[in-house]
Design a protein around this motif. Structure first.
Motif, PDB file in Angstrom:
ATOM      1  N   LEU A  51       3.214  -3.744   6.416  1.00 54.89           N
ATOM      2  CA  LEU A  51       3.214  -4.474   5.146  1.00 54.89           C
ATOM      3  C   LEU A  51       1.969  -4.158   4.333  1.00 54.89           C
ATOM      4  CD1 LEU A  51       5.188  -6.468   3.840  1.00 54.89           C
ATOM      5  CD2 LEU A  51       3.785  -8.327   4.736  1.00 54.89           C
ATOM      6  N   MET A  52       0.827  -4.022   5.010  1.00 54.43           N
ATOM      7  CA  MET A  52      -0.411  -3.684   4.315  1.00 54.43           C
ATOM      8  C   MET A  52      -0.371  -2.246   3.778  1.00 54.43           C
ATOM      9  SD  MET A  52      -2.157  -6.456   4.320  1.00 54.43           S
ATOM     10  CE  MET A  52      -0.554  -7.269   4.177  1.00 54.43           C
ATOM     11  N   VAL A  53       0.277  -1.346   4.539  1.00 62.50           N
ATOM     12  CA  VAL A  53       0.448   0.032   4.067  1.00 62.50           C
ATOM     13  C   VAL A  53       1.340   0.046   2.831  1.00 62.50           C
ATOM     14  CG1 VAL A  53       1.420   2.289   4.626  1.00 62.50           C
ATOM     15  CG2 VAL A  53       0.046   1.075   6.323  1.00 62.50           C
ATOM     16  N   PHE A  54       2.395  -0.764   2.853  1.00 61.30           N
ATOM     17  CA  PHE A  54       3.273  -0.875   1.685  1.00 61.30           C
ATOM     18  C   PHE A  54       2.500  -1.344   0.466  1.00 61.30           C
ATOM     19  CE2 PHE A  54       5.716  -4.001  -0.826  1.00 61.30           C
ATOM     20  CZ  PHE A  54       6.574  -3.130  -1.483  1.00 61.30           C
ATOM     21  N   LEU A  55       1.648  -2.351   0.647  1.00 63.42           N
ATOM     22  CA  LEU A  55       0.854  -2.868  -0.466  1.00 63.42           C
ATOM     23  C   LEU A  55      -0.093  -1.797  -1.000  1.00 63.42           C
ATOM     24  CD1 LEU A  55      -0.231  -5.149  -2.271  1.00 63.42           C
ATOM     25  CD2 LEU A  55      -1.758  -5.797  -0.381  1.00 63.42           C
ATOM     26  N   ALA A  56      -0.790  -1.106  -0.096  1.00 61.30           N
ATOM     27  CA  ALA A  56      -1.730  -0.074  -0.523  1.00 61.30           C
ATOM     28  C   ALA A  56      -1.015   1.075  -1.232  1.00 61.30           C
ATOM     29  CB  ALA A  56      -2.495   0.454   0.691  1.00 61.30           C
ATOM     30  N   ALA A  57       0.145   1.488  -0.694  1.00 61.22           N
ATOM     31  CA  ALA A  57       0.893   2.587  -1.306  1.00 61.22           C
ATOM     32  C   ALA A  57       1.395   2.195  -2.694  1.00 61.22           C
ATOM     33  CB  ALA A  57       2.076   2.976  -0.412  1.00 61.22           C
ATOM     34  N   TYR A  58       1.845   0.958  -2.837  1.00 63.11           N
ATOM     35  CA  TYR A  58       2.333   0.527  -4.151  1.00 63.11           C
ATOM     36  C   TYR A  58       1.198   0.484  -5.170  1.00 63.11           C
ATOM     37  CZ  TYR A  58       3.782  -2.402  -7.976  1.00 63.11           C
ATOM     38  OH  TYR A  58       4.018  -2.883  -9.240  1.00 63.11           O
ATOM     39  N   LEU A  59       0.060  -0.089  -4.778  1.00 60.09           N
ATOM     40  CA  LEU A  59      -1.067  -0.169  -5.711  1.00 60.09           C
ATOM     41  C   LEU A  59      -1.555   1.221  -6.119  1.00 60.09           C
ATOM     42  CD1 LEU A  59      -3.111  -3.106  -4.117  1.00 60.09           C
ATOM     43  CD2 LEU A  59      -1.639  -3.172  -6.144  1.00 60.09           C
ATOM     44  N   TRP A  60      -1.429   2.178  -5.226  1.00 58.68           N
ATOM     45  CA  TRP A  60      -1.854   3.549  -5.518  1.00 58.68           C
ATOM     46  C   TRP A  60      -0.837   4.284  -6.390  1.00 58.68           C
ATOM     47  CZ3 TRP A  60      -1.203   8.234  -1.860  1.00 58.68           C
ATOM     48  CH2 TRP A  60      -1.873   9.350  -2.399  1.00 58.68           C
ATOM     49  N   LEU A  61       0.449   4.017  -6.188  1.00 54.45           N
ATOM     50  CA  LEU A  61       1.500   4.797  -6.846  1.00 54.45           C
ATOM     51  C   LEU A  61       2.288   4.015  -7.890  1.00 54.45           C
ATOM     52  CD1 LEU A  61       2.941   6.422  -3.593  1.00 54.45           C
ATOM     53  CD2 LEU A  61       1.521   7.573  -5.304  1.00 54.45           C
ATOM     54  N   GLY A  75       6.872   4.283  -8.122  1.00 54.28           N
ATOM     55  CA  GLY A  75       5.939   4.022  -7.035  1.00 54.28           C
ATOM     56  C   GLY A  75       6.441   2.994  -6.047  1.00 54.28           C
ATOM     57  N   PHE A  76       7.191   1.989  -6.516  1.00 51.55           N
ATOM     58  CA  PHE A  76       7.712   0.962  -5.618  1.00 51.55           C
ATOM     59  C   PHE A  76       8.677   1.567  -4.605  1.00 51.55           C
ATOM     60  CE2 PHE A  76      10.586  -2.375  -4.255  1.00 51.55           C
ATOM     61  CZ  PHE A  76       9.762  -3.470  -4.086  1.00 51.55           C
ATOM     62  N   VAL A  77       9.579   2.423  -5.076  1.00 51.05           N
ATOM     63  CA  VAL A  77      10.562   3.044  -4.181  1.00 51.05           C
ATOM     64  C   VAL A  77       9.870   3.984  -3.202  1.00 51.05           C
ATOM     65  CG1 VAL A  77      12.628   4.494  -4.068  1.00 51.05           C
ATOM     66  CG2 VAL A  77      12.376   2.830  -5.917  1.00 51.05           C
ATOM     67  N   VAL A  78       8.877   4.719  -3.665  1.00 45.65           N
ATOM     68  CA  VAL A  78       8.130   5.615  -2.768  1.00 45.65           C
ATOM     69  C   VAL A  78       7.411   4.803  -1.691  1.00 45.65           C
ATOM     70  CG1 VAL A  78       6.278   7.317  -2.632  1.00 45.65           C
ATOM     71  CG2 VAL A  78       7.850   7.349  -4.577  1.00 45.65           C
ATOM     72  N   ALA A  79       6.867   3.650  -2.067  1.00 48.00           N
ATOM     73  CA  ALA A  79       6.209   2.788  -1.090  1.00 48.00           C
ATOM     74  C   ALA A  79       7.205   2.300  -0.039  1.00 48.00           C
ATOM     75  CB  ALA A  79       5.546   1.604  -1.789  1.00 48.00           C
ATOM     76  N   ILE A  80       8.441   2.059  -0.452  1.00 44.21           N
ATOM     77  CA  ILE A  80       9.490   1.647   0.491  1.00 44.21           C
ATOM     78  C   ILE A  80       9.776   2.776   1.478  1.00 44.21           C
ATOM     79  CG2 ILE A  80      11.920   1.002   0.713  1.00 44.21           C
ATOM     80  CD1 ILE A  80      10.121  -1.207  -0.342  1.00 44.21           C
ATOM     81  N   VAL A  81       9.790   4.011   0.983  1.00 35.37           N
ATOM     82  CA  VAL A  81      10.038   5.166   1.856  1.00 35.37           C
ATOM     83  C   VAL A  81       8.971   5.256   2.948  1.00 35.37           C
ATOM     84  CG1 VAL A  81      10.167   7.687   1.929  1.00 35.37           C
ATOM     85  CG2 VAL A  81      11.255   6.432   0.062  1.00 35.37           C
ATOM     86  N   LEU A  82       7.751   4.864   2.627  1.00 36.87           N
ATOM     87  CA  LEU A  82       6.679   4.852   3.628  1.00 36.87           C
ATOM     88  C   LEU A  82       6.782   3.637   4.536  1.00 36.87           C
ATOM     89  CD1 LEU A  82       3.651   5.871   1.363  1.00 36.87           C
ATOM     90  CD2 LEU A  82       4.910   7.339   2.947  1.00 36.87           C
TER      91      LEU A  82
END
Length: 230
Positions: A51-61, A75-82
């Motif tokens: 969940l924290m990785v999802f948050l970090a990926a979304y804020l970055w992308l 960026g939201f969809v890419v964060a889901i892929v991660l």
């Protein structure tokens, strides 16, 4: 004269039941369990790390766009892929370390995978935003069905994780059923009326906070019906 010792029925020593696993020649169930449990820190990292990785990926992308096979993904969809593969890997590691996953964890994981795949296939972030609506709405309905049948399905999905009496489980199940339905309604309110930034904060921190407050609010109930050692 009849000998009283002879007229008395012979004493029959009761036969103790044989455990199914032992009778079948299988290993005892405890032998399949790991001897060492993970530390609380490791368990927390496995449960909340994705969940924290999802948050970090979304804020970055969140302002970026990735093009794959001619389709643009936000960026939201890419964060889901991660997030989804990490959630699967985390569950597998947790299962390996603890020897089990609760039924609620398994159902939640299945919903995350299905809705994550649907989000990517339809390239529509709204699908994943409804994740909590589907999960908690489903749990709430199922718990009410169990209550209608006079059963605590909460005890079933949690594998009797809390050593409390049946009466305690029934009361806690009724409270949890209402809480899940209200929680699902809150999720609908957030994602439909606020920005994606607000939703991501709600999904990562807000939901955990609300759940914590609810559990703390039931501390006295659990303590009252506690049947385990103190």
């Amino acid at each position: 004269m009849t000998d009283p010792d002879k007229s008395r029925a012979p004493d029959i020593e009761p036969i103790s039941p044989v455990e199914p696993a032992t009778a079948a020649g299988a290993e005892p169930q405890d032998a399949a369990q790991p001897t060492a449990q993970p530390s609380p820190l490791v368990k927390q990292l496995l449960e909340f790390g994705p969940l924290m990785v999802f948050l970090a990926a979304y804020l970055w992308l969140r302002d970026a766009s990735v093009t794959v096979a001619g389709r643009d993904y936000g960026g939201f969809v890419v964060a889901i892929v991660l997030f989804v593969p990490l959630q699967i890997a985390s569950a597998l590691v947790l299962r390996r370390l603890t020897g089990r996953l609760s039924r609620m964890q398994l159902v939640t994981l299945a919903m995350v995978v299905v809705l994550g795949l649907a989000t990517v296939l339809f390239n529509d972030e709204r699908v994943f935003k409804m994740k909590s609506t589907f999960i908690f709405g489903l749990f709430g309905v199922l718990l009410f069905i169990g209550l209608w049948r006079g059963q605590s399905w909460l005890a079933f999905v949690l594998d009797q994780a809390l050593p409390i009496s049946r009466e305690g489980w029934m009361i806690l199940t009724r409270r949890m059923a209402w809480f899940f339905l209200i929680f699902a309604a809150m999720n609908e309110l957030v994602w439909r009326n606020f920005s994606t930034d607000i939703y991501v904060l709600w999904d990562t921190f807000g939901q955990m906070g609300v759940m914590f407050v609810f559990l703390m609010g039931n501390y006295k109930l659990i303590d009252r019906y506690w049947t385990g050692p103190r």
